[in-house]
Design a protein around this motif. Structure first.
Motif, mmCIF file in Angstrom:
data_model
loop_
_atom_site.group_PDB
_atom_site.id
_atom_site.type_symbol
_atom_site.label_atom_id
_atom_site.label_comp_id
_atom_site.label_asym_id
_atom_site.label_seq_id
_atom_site.Cartn_x
_atom_site.Cartn_y
_atom_site.Cartn_z
ATOM 1 N N ARG A 191 -20.530 4.920 -21.397
ATOM 2 C CA ARG A 191 -21.243 4.342 -22.009
ATOM 3 C C ARG A 191 -21.763 4.382 -23.538
ATOM 4 N N LEU A 192 -22.912 5.968 -22.903
ATOM 5 C CA LEU A 192 -23.341 6.769 -24.039
ATOM 6 C C LEU A 192 -21.986 6.681 -25.755
ATOM 7 N N LYS B 80 -19.868 4.876 -30.712
ATOM 8 C CA LYS B 80 -18.668 5.214 -31.403
ATOM 9 C C LYS B 80 -18.474 4.166 -32.129
ATOM 10 N N ASN B 81 -18.833 2.775 -31.482
ATOM 11 C CA ASN B 81 -19.215 1.780 -32.085
ATOM 12 C C ASN B 81 -19.741 1.003 -33.162
ATOM 13 N N GLY C 208 -23.147 11.624 -33.002
ATOM 14 C CA GLY C 208 -21.528 10.891 -33.273
ATOM 15 C C GLY C 208 -20.946 11.855 -33.898
ATOM 16 N N ALA C 209 -19.193 11.686 -34.295
ATOM 17 C CA ALA C 209 -18.382 12.741 -34.813
ATOM 18 C C ALA C 209 -19.253 13.029 -35.488
ATOM 19 N N GLY C 210 -18.860 13.490 -36.263
ATOM 20 C CA GLY C 210 -18.819 14.691 -37.762
ATOM 21 C C GLY C 210 -20.375 14.555 -38.042
ATOM 22 N N LYS C 211 -21.133 14.716 -37.202
ATOM 23 C CA LYS C 211 -21.703 13.305 -38.447
ATOM 24 C C LYS C 211 -23.120 15.280 -38.600
ATOM 25 N N LEU C 212 -23.047 16.070 -37.709
ATOM 26 C CA LEU C 212 -23.755 17.491 -37.916
ATOM 27 C C LEU C 212 -23.146 18.071 -38.667
ATOM 28 N N ALA C 213 -22.335 17.862 -39.949
ATOM 29 C CA ALA C 213 -21.710 19.119 -39.459
ATOM 30 C C ALA C 213 -22.428 18.693 -41.587
ATOM 31 N N LYS C 214 -22.259 17.795 -41.733
ATOM 32 C CA LYS C 214 -22.895 16.978 -43.281
ATOM 33 C C LYS C 214 -24.391 17.302 -43.566
ATOM 34 N N ILE D 152 -27.028 9.877 -33.455
ATOM 35 C CA ILE D 152 -27.528 10.314 -32.248
ATOM 36 C C ILE D 152 -27.680 8.488 -31.939
ATOM 37 N N VAL D 153 -26.861 8.968 -30.398
ATOM 38 C CA VAL D 153 -27.380 7.846 -29.499
ATOM 39 C C VAL D 153 -27.465 8.532 -27.761
ATOM 40 N N TYR D 154 -28.689 7.933 -27.434
ATOM 41 C CA TYR D 154 -29.992 8.138 -26.201
ATOM 42 C C TYR D 154 -29.870 7.722 -25.978
ATOM 43 N N SER D 155 -30.618 7.120 -24.164
ATOM 44 C CA SER D 155 -30.901 6.744 -23.312
ATOM 45 C C SER D 155 -31.815 6.665 -22.174
ATOM 46 N N ASP D 156 -32.322 5.405 -21.861
ATOM 47 C CA ASP D 156 -33.701 5.480 -20.546
ATOM 48 C C ASP D 156 -32.839 6.494 -19.514
#
Length: 492
Positions: free
Chosen positions: A91-92, A97-98, A142-148, A103-107
């Motif tokens: 689900r995360l 992706k969508n 998210g994919a590729g978010k860290l490097a930038k 960053i995605v996080y949850s309860d």
């Protein structure tokens, strides 16, 4: 769904780490798992060990960005057990992706013995720049978010690497909270809310705080909300006041403590005329009767019972500040607490006179109800500097106490009619234009006891308070961007 996640776990030899590794592998979504450790630790099948200097420093963030590359990076912030719910990690990943979120996080659930207790978190706002924002122990980048984002942060941070990185990611990306309980974990910090309250001013954390301030300041510059150390001047001669100062106490049902507070004020020695305004918000425990008797004995005590019945602490302050007997300076005292000695009020007003500032914040020490010192001791907020204090104030959860204000300005601004964060909101607004004076010697005793309103808050109440302060920060950051004439970043 193919394996698209690279996972990173802090590893201190916790007995739960192997179980967490197995749980991650069982999802079928994780390509590689790296255990981040500062010391030698036993190898775990299915995971690679990486030695790091500090768990959340810049060098560690560089390692994570390099190892994750263009994949989704899952970071655990605690060395603890993680058990995913049904398709929880999937689900995360789907949401990440969508939405192309940063960053995605949850309860999540907390495991306590054989029970699981719901632990909701809060939505990330533009103003969620405090360094203790609780995402829960799982962050999915998210994919590729860290490097930038990594290119924007100081490479020398030992402690603030993760904080600086997530601020940098937020500048170009949204953060998504999933309002579903996607996993369970064991809570490692079981202290009550009142015991955690002063972590950020603990002298032991000073080096960390300095780094956090640098990271926060850089972020404010990036989004156009940084304020240079230029201030409007205050004309202390404005208005006509019978009293030079008033001490203001909002109170409701504090018969056990209000007498001590009143005595500590009426025993003050000063070279100016002062009074005490107590706004009694419909007490039912004998507080009202006690105050009426005290007011008969000393005319300096002004006992107010407001006409309105919808007032919080901020509303009670407004009642006092707009009272005709309010002095030129309005100084705060909580109904639980006392001034340190008979010279406290004089010291506070002297700062106004010397520095021509709009607000003064003092220093206090923590004690139990019997006035025995308790950790962390003296709360002096030395992180405040005249040059950068008003920027750093957006990062931390409070400005300190006791607080005192120049009454004509406070009458213009008005105080939010709430019972949490009202003083913080006013302090931020004042600091936007004016200098705040500081007093670094204790003038106030904060007594911690079971009756304090913040001694043991529920998760829901803590979340409500944090959301409110984050909203205050959001509004303040927008106001500062507007003041600077800057455009909003990324349409936020």
């Amino acid at each position: 769904m193919s394996k698209q996640i690279v996972a990173f776990l802090p590893y201190g030899g916790n007995s739960f780490t192997k179980k967490t590794v197995d749980n991650l592998l069982d999802t079928g979504l994780v390509k590689k798992i790296f255990l981040l450790t500062q010391s030698d630790a036993p190898k775990i099948d299915g995971a690679q060990i990486i030695k790091t200097e500090t768990p959340f420093g810049s060098k560690t963030m560089q390692i994570i960005a390099e190892k994750a590359k263009d994949e989704f990076a899952l970071l655990l912030t605690n060395d603890t057990l993680i058990e995913f719910g049904q398709f929880g990690l999937e689900r995360l990943l789907n949401v990440a992706k969508n939405t192309e979120a940063g960053i995605v996080y949850s309860d999540y659930y907390e495991i306590k013995g054989t029970e699981r207790t719901a632990h909701p978190v809060t939505d990330y706002q533009f103003g969620s720049v405090r360094d203790d924002f609780n995402f829960g122990p799982i962050l999915l980048f998210g994919a590729g978010k860290l490097a930038k984002a990594l290119k924007k942060i100081d490479s020398a941070y030992k402690f603030a690497g993760l904080y600086a990185l997530r601020l940098a990611v937020s500048e170009k990306n949204n953060f998504i909270r999933i309002l579903e309980f996607l996993y369970s974990t064991i809570e490692t910090d079981v202290r009550k809310s009142g015991e955690k309250l002063f972590d950020y001013v603990n002298p032991k954390n000073r080096d960390l705080q300095i780094e956090m301030e640098k990271a926060a300041t850089k972020h404010l510059k990036n989004v156009g909300a940084y304020l240079k150390p230029k201030f409007k001047s205050i004309k202390l001669e404005k208005g006509s006041f019978e009293f030079e100062a008033s001490v203001i106490i909002p109170v409701k049902n504090r018969a056990k403590t209000i007498g001590d507070a009143v005595d500590s004020i009426l025993s003050q020695k000063a070279d100016f005329k002062f009074n005490l305004i107590v706004v009694d918000n419909y007490s039912t425990d004998g507080t009202t009767e006690l105050l009426k008797e005290r007011a008969k004995k000393d005319k300096r005590l002004i006992h107010i019972i407001p006409k309105r019945k919808d007032l919080g602490i901020g509303g009670c302050w407004n009642e006092a500040v707009h009272h005709p007997k309010c002095g030129k300076f309005a100084s705060q005292l909580d109904s639980d607490d006392i001034y340190l000695d008979e010279n406290s009020l004089q010291k506070i007003i002297d700062v106004f006179r010397k520095e021509k500032c709009a607000m003064v914040v003092g220093t206090y020490k923590l004690t139990d109800f019997q006035l025995n010192d308790i950790p962390p001791g003296i709360i002096d907020h030395k992180e405040w500097t005249p040059e950068n204090g008003r920027n750093n104030a957006l990062r931390i959860n409070g400005l300190g106490a006791p607080r005192a204000f120049y009454t004509p300005l406070l009458r213009e601004i008005k105080i939010p009619n709430v019972s949490y964060g009202e003083d913080y909101a006013v302090g931020l607004e004042i600091s936007r234009a004016y200098q705040i004076g500081r007093l670094y010697e204790p003038v106030y005793v904060c007594r911690r006891w079971e009756g304090n309103t913040d001694s043991a808050l529920s998760i829901e109440k803590q979340n409500y308070n944090n959301v409110y302060k984050d909203r205050i920060r959001t509004m303040e950051i927008y106001a500062r961007i507007s003041l600077n004439g800057e455009k909003q970043v990324n349409g936020k």
